[in-house]
Write a protein that holds these residues in place. Sequence first.
Motif, PDB file in Angstrom:
ATOM      1  N   PRO A  18      15.384  17.163   5.127  1.00  0.00           N
ATOM      2  CA  PRO A  18      15.179  17.715   3.782  1.00  0.00           C
ATOM      3  C   PRO A  18      15.247  16.611   2.726  1.00  0.00           C
ATOM      4  O   PRO A  18      15.827  15.552   2.952  1.00  0.00           O
ATOM      5  N   ILE A  19      14.638  16.863   1.587  1.00  0.00           N
ATOM      6  CA  ILE A  19      14.686  15.918   0.471  1.00  0.00           C
ATOM      7  C   ILE A  19      15.804  16.342  -0.474  1.00  0.00           C
ATOM      8  O   ILE A  19      15.762  17.429  -1.048  1.00  0.00           O
ATOM      9  N   SER A  20      16.822  15.501  -0.607  1.00  0.00           N
ATOM     10  CA  SER A  20      17.968  15.812  -1.457  1.00  0.00           C
ATOM     11  C   SER A  20      18.073  14.919  -2.679  1.00  0.00           C
ATOM     12  O   SER A  20      18.741  15.272  -3.650  1.00  0.00           O
ATOM     13  N   PHE A  74      20.146  -0.589  -2.518  1.00  0.00           N
ATOM     14  CA  PHE A  74      19.714   0.791  -2.288  1.00  0.00           C
ATOM     15  C   PHE A  74      20.901   1.673  -1.897  1.00  0.00           C
ATOM     16  O   PHE A  74      21.007   2.821  -2.345  1.00  0.00           O
ATOM     17  N   GLU A  75      21.785   1.154  -1.061  1.00  0.00           N
ATOM     18  CA  GLU A  75      22.954   1.945  -0.663  1.00  0.00           C
ATOM     19  C   GLU A  75      23.811   2.300  -1.874  1.00  0.00           C
ATOM     20  O   GLU A  75      24.312   3.425  -1.991  1.00  0.00           O
ATOM     21  N   PRO A  92      20.507   8.273   3.616  1.00  0.00           N
ATOM     22  CA  PRO A  92      19.204   7.713   3.244  1.00  0.00           C
ATOM     23  C   PRO A  92      18.029   8.546   3.739  1.00  0.00           C
ATOM     24  O   PRO A  92      16.990   8.614   3.076  1.00  0.00           O
ATOM     25  N   GLU A  93      18.187   9.194   4.901  1.00  0.00           N
ATOM     26  CA  GLU A  93      17.095   9.983   5.482  1.00  0.00           C
ATOM     27  C   GLU A  93      16.689  11.155   4.593  1.00  0.00           C
ATOM     28  O   GLU A  93      15.588  11.706   4.745  1.00  0.00           O
ATOM     29  N   GLN A  94      17.553  11.543   3.662  1.00  0.00           N
ATOM     30  CA  GLN A  94      17.249  12.655   2.773  1.00  0.00           C
ATOM     31  C   GLN A  94      16.810  12.171   1.381  1.00  0.00           C
ATOM     32  O   GLN A  94      16.762  12.937   0.433  1.00  0.00           O
ATOM     33  N   CYS A  95      16.489  10.873   1.285  1.00  0.00           N
ATOM     34  CA  CYS A  95      16.085  10.287   0.001  1.00  0.00           C
ATOM     35  C   CYS A  95      14.614   9.863   0.035  1.00  0.00           C
ATOM     36  O   CYS A  95      14.096   9.448   1.070  1.00  0.00           O
ATOM     37  N   VAL A  96      13.970   9.959  -1.119  1.00  0.00           N
ATOM     38  CA  VAL A  96      12.596   9.478  -1.300  1.00  0.00           C
ATOM     39  C   VAL A  96      12.612   8.409  -2.388  1.00  0.00           C
ATOM     40  O   VAL A  96      13.198   8.612  -3.448  1.00  0.00           O
ATOM     41  N   MET A  97      11.988   7.277  -2.113  1.00  0.00           N
ATOM     42  CA  MET A  97      11.835   6.214  -3.098  1.00  0.00           C
ATOM     43  C   MET A  97      10.400   6.202  -3.588  1.00  0.00           C
ATOM     44  O   MET A  97       9.455   6.176  -2.794  1.00  0.00           O
ATOM     45  N   LYS A 144      13.295   0.596   5.214  1.00  0.00           N
ATOM     46  CA  LYS A 144      14.108  -0.084   6.230  1.00  0.00           C
ATOM     47  C   LYS A 144      15.521   0.503   6.294  1.00  0.00           C
ATOM     48  O   LYS A 144      16.192   0.421   7.318  1.00  0.00           O
ATOM     49  N   LEU A 145      15.943   1.113   5.202  1.00  0.00           N
ATOM     50  CA  LEU A 145      17.245   1.762   5.171  1.00  0.00           C
ATOM     51  C   LEU A 145      17.175   3.184   5.714  1.00  0.00           C
ATOM     52  O   LEU A 145      18.192   3.797   5.988  1.00  0.00           O
ATOM     53  N   GLY A 146      15.951   3.709   5.877  1.00  0.00           N
ATOM     54  CA  GLY A 146      15.785   5.050   6.417  1.00  0.00           C
ATOM     55  C   GLY A 146      15.216   6.062   5.448  1.00  0.00           C
ATOM     56  O   GLY A 146      15.031   7.232   5.790  1.00  0.00           O
ATOM     57  N   MET A 147      14.920   5.632   4.212  1.00  0.00           N
ATOM     58  CA  MET A 147      14.356   6.551   3.229  1.00  0.00           C
ATOM     59  C   MET A 147      12.865   6.763   3.482  1.00  0.00           C
ATOM     60  O   MET A 147      12.221   6.010   4.201  1.00  0.00           O
ATOM     61  N   LYS A 148      12.316   7.796   2.859  1.00  0.00           N
ATOM     62  CA  LYS A 148      10.868   7.960   2.787  1.00  0.00           C
ATOM     63  C   LYS A 148      10.385   7.174   1.569  1.00  0.00           C
ATOM     64  O   LYS A 148      11.098   7.088   0.568  1.00  0.00           O
ATOM     65  N   GLY A 149       9.183   6.614   1.648  1.00  0.00           N
ATOM     66  CA  GLY A 149       8.682   5.781   0.561  1.00  0.00           C
ATOM     67  C   GLY A 149       7.314   6.211   0.082  1.00  0.00           C
ATOM     68  O   GLY A 149       6.385   6.326   0.889  1.00  0.00           O
ATOM     69  N   ILE A 150       7.194   6.452  -1.220  1.00  0.00           N
ATOM     70  CA  ILE A 150       5.900   6.799  -1.813  1.00  0.00           C
ATOM     71  C   ILE A 150       5.454   5.637  -2.693  1.00  0.00           C
ATOM     72  O   ILE A 150       6.089   5.322  -3.701  1.00  0.00           O
ATOM     73  N   LEU A 151       4.357   4.995  -2.300  1.00  0.00           N
ATOM     74  CA  LEU A 151       3.787   3.883  -3.059  1.00  0.00           C
ATOM     75  C   LEU A 151       2.748   4.444  -4.027  1.00  0.00           C
ATOM     76  O   LEU A 151       1.832   5.166  -3.622  1.00  0.00           O
ATOM     77  N   VAL A 152       2.911   4.126  -5.316  1.00  0.00           N
ATOM     78  CA  VAL A 152       1.968   4.630  -6.320  1.00  0.00           C
ATOM     79  C   VAL A 152       1.022   3.516  -6.749  1.00  0.00           C
ATOM     80  O   VAL A 152       1.379   2.340  -6.780  1.00  0.00           O
ATOM     81  N   LYS A 153      -0.210   3.909  -7.109  1.00  0.00           N
ATOM     82  CA  LYS A 153      -1.270   2.950  -7.437  1.00  0.00           C
ATOM     83  C   LYS A 153      -1.285   2.609  -8.922  1.00  0.00           C
ATOM     84  O   LYS A 153      -2.360   2.551  -9.556  1.00  0.00           O
ATOM     85  N   THR A 154      -0.128   2.387  -9.493  1.00  0.00           N
ATOM     86  CA  THR A 154      -0.025   1.977 -10.890  1.00  0.00           C
ATOM     87  C   THR A 154       0.753   0.668 -10.947  1.00  0.00           C
ATOM     88  O   THR A 154       1.201   0.160  -9.920  1.00  0.00           O
TER      89      THR A 154
END
Length: 279
Positions: free
Chosen positions: A25-27, A206-207, A216-221, A235-245
């Motif tokens: 889940p995303i927390s 990040f920690e 970290p598994e419940q975090c989105v960067m 690398k810490l276990g988060m999900k990562g969203i790269l934006v094109k800006t």
Amino acid sequence: MCLSFAKFSTQIFRKSIDLQCKMPPISAVLIDLSGTLHVEDDPTEKAVEALKKLRTLPVKIRFVTNTTKESGQTLHRRLVRIGFEVDSGEIYSSLSAAAEYVRKHQLNPLYLLSQDALKDFPEGDKEKLDSVVVGLAPEEFHYEQLNRAFNLLRPGNGKPLIAIHEGRYYKRSDGLALGPGCFVKGLEYAASTKAVVVGKPNKYFFESAIPGNIPPEQCVMIGDDAVDDIQGAMKLGMKGILVKTGKYLPDTECSPPPTAVLDNFAAAVDWIEENLMKK
């Protein structure tokens, strides 16, 4: 025996559904600032409205930034002035991490920092320098000041070098501009030393930035830097969203690859909402 195309497609679809169901889940959502929410005094497209929308979702929010030209107070004032609803306590910066490092180790550094950024650091004795701290400070990156830093760091003196971050470049309103990374690397090379890096993508940064005890598994960067924002967080276990800006460049490699590559912060908030609804 080869599977028919229909059976093969069905198996791939089922595996995709299984992976979605297994996604934690995303927390919490960690958000980069410069280049992601804004570029100087201009919010990215629909970013102000998107942040308001994100605040209606059941997630904790933390703003994480490697910005080193501005003190925390100045940065907060800028965000509020250009329309964002942000509490100063929600911002965790590499300046904060570096100031904490200086205090913890009782250092008295030569600061290669902007005058505004210096507001976040303890005052020291300029006659008893025992280290060098480097951030983004164009007015400090001249020969005499860099030579002072070199002579503190060189073999025989061996003072520590603290890099607030090693960003290669950042986005200004007039295009990309050099970050502090090349000056950090130059000092490392000249003085045969290695910097302690306290900002992104350092895992300890990040920690420290994650709110509460959320894993970290419940975090989105969300960020515009494939290496400092996305690779460091994943690398810490988060999900990562790269934006094109911001500083985004399509040819920049990222390992592991981003969870998603989207047009902007507003699209990232839509992605988070959609994935929350799947649970």
